[in-house]
Design an enzyme around this catalytic site. Structure first.
Site, PDB file in Angstrom:
ATOM      1  N   ASP A  67       0.947  -1.228  -0.073  1.00 38.12           N
ATOM      2  CA  ASP A  67       0.161  -0.034  -0.105  1.00 38.12           C
ATOM      3  C   ASP A  67       0.893   1.378   0.145  1.00 38.12           C
ATOM      4  OD1 ASP A  67      -2.155  -1.898   0.258  1.00 38.12           O
ATOM      5  OD2 ASP A  67      -2.950  -0.929   2.070  1.00 38.12           O
ATOM      6  N   ASP A  68       0.203   2.515  -0.417  1.00 35.94           N
ATOM      7  CA  ASP A  68       0.621   3.855   0.080  1.00 35.94           C
ATOM      8  C   ASP A  68       1.776   4.151  -1.174  1.00 35.94           C
ATOM      9  OD1 ASP A  68      -0.995   3.682   2.207  1.00 35.94           O
ATOM     10  OD2 ASP A  68       0.414   3.775   3.613  1.00 35.94           O
ATOM     11  N   HIS A 119      -5.755   3.431  -3.896  1.00 36.01           N
ATOM     12  CA  HIS A 119      -5.826   3.507  -2.534  1.00 36.01           C
ATOM     13  C   HIS A 119      -6.588   4.778  -2.013  1.00 36.01           C
ATOM     14  CE1 HIS A 119      -4.926   1.556   1.316  1.00 36.01           C
ATOM     15  NE2 HIS A 119      -3.934   2.358   1.680  1.00 36.01           N
ATOM     16  N   HIS A 123      -6.418   9.415   1.637  1.00 38.38           N
ATOM     17  CA  HIS A 123      -6.092   8.211   2.643  1.00 38.38           C
ATOM     18  C   HIS A 123      -6.705   8.901   4.350  1.00 38.38           C
ATOM     19  CE1 HIS A 123      -4.305   5.486   5.129  1.00 38.38           C
ATOM     20  NE2 HIS A 123      -3.804   4.577   3.905  1.00 38.38           N
ATOM     21  N   HIS A 219       3.371  -2.365   3.435  1.00 38.90           N
ATOM     22  CA  HIS A 219       3.436  -0.772   2.817  1.00 38.90           C
ATOM     23  C   HIS A 219       4.989  -0.844   2.221  1.00 38.90           C
ATOM     24  CE1 HIS A 219       0.111  -0.908   5.929  1.00 38.90           C
ATOM     25  NE2 HIS A 219      -0.254   0.181   5.219  1.00 38.90           N
TER      26      HIS A 219
END
Length: 261
Positions: A67-68, A119, A123, A219
């Site tokens: 992620d991210d 994503h 956030h 991540h």
């Protein structure tokens, strides 16, 4: 002698005829069996990759997900994956996708066979769930990925997971209507908060690996990059195959157990 010879020739004719019929029957059975294991387009079916009734792959399969991104470490993650001939699934954030200096690595990820999903843009829990901006943000993120890579992804990962964020059925209705798919995870590495403690990331993953199908949440962090080879070796030793998300073989994997997503 001619009478005896005629009888022998007749018996041989009957035997040869029966053998011919048997050969013809076996040939038909063989041809039918071969047709059974041929996919459209002539490619042989991979029986090891057969899916169960709910679409999930059978056997021991692990999906490594990150992620991210994109981030300053994306290229190094791709290097490790390439060295091990592994494809992974990335969930990238819109605010990072806008950084032109990182977009080359997004294109590289797709070029090397990885999947890039969305994503969100911000956030931010409040905006996404309380202010109901989940669908608009995901649409914008997926659009950015399309502009950068030429791909048209539909899979997203909800920041903080679908529970409790997507408890509201009306919000899930919007997601389903938009044709967006949602993936959570089966294993949370907690890597984001383990800076300086990379071995704990590996321990977390090992302790939670219990099922034949696992989706590991990680991540794009330097501590994760540091132990990624060890994580890969662990799953190899356990006999897992590494898989990448495939939109044509989607199966639901969300905490809300909503089969539409």
């Amino acid at each position: 002698m001619d009478g005896v010879g005629s009888k022998k020739r007749a018996r041989w004719g009957v035997m040869l005829g029966a053998a011919g019929l048997l050969f013809f029957g076996l040939a038909k059975v063989t041809a039918f069996s071969e047709k059974e294991v041929v996919k459209p387009g002539g490619a042989s079916a991979d029986t090891n990759a057969a899916a169960s009734a709910d679409g999930k792959p059978q056997g021991k399969v692990v999906y490594l997900t990150f992620d991210d991104g994109p981030s300053e470490w994306t290229g190094q993650f791709l290097d490790v994956l390439k060295q091990n001939n592994i494809k992974a699934t990335f969930f990238m954030q819109g605010s990072n996708l806008k950084r032109t200096e990182l977009q080359g690595q997004v294109r590289r990820a797709v070029r090397e066979g990885h999947y890039v999903g969305g994503h969100s843009m911000t956030h931010q829990y409040k905006k996404l769930y309380e202010e109901k901006q989940f669908v608009p943000e995901m649409k914008q993120t997926l659009s950015l990925i399309r502009q950068i890579t030429g791909e048209n992804p539909h899979l997203v990962r909800p920041p903080y997971g679908s529970s409790p964020g997507l408890n509201d059925k009306r919000l899930r209705d919007q997601i389903a209507q938009a044709g967006i798919k949602v993936w959570d995870w089966t294993i949370d590495s907690n890597d984001w908060k383990l800076k300086g403690h990379p071995n704990e990331i590996v321990d977390n993953i090992k302790k939670q690996t219990k099922a034949d199908l696992e989706v590991v949440l990680m991540h794009e962090k330097p501590q994760t990059l540091q132990v990624l080879p060890e994580i890969i070796d662990f799953y190899k030793q356990k006999g897992y195959k590494f898989a990448v998300y495939d939109e044509t073989k989607h199966f639901h994997l969300n905490f809300m157990k909503d089969h539409r997503l």
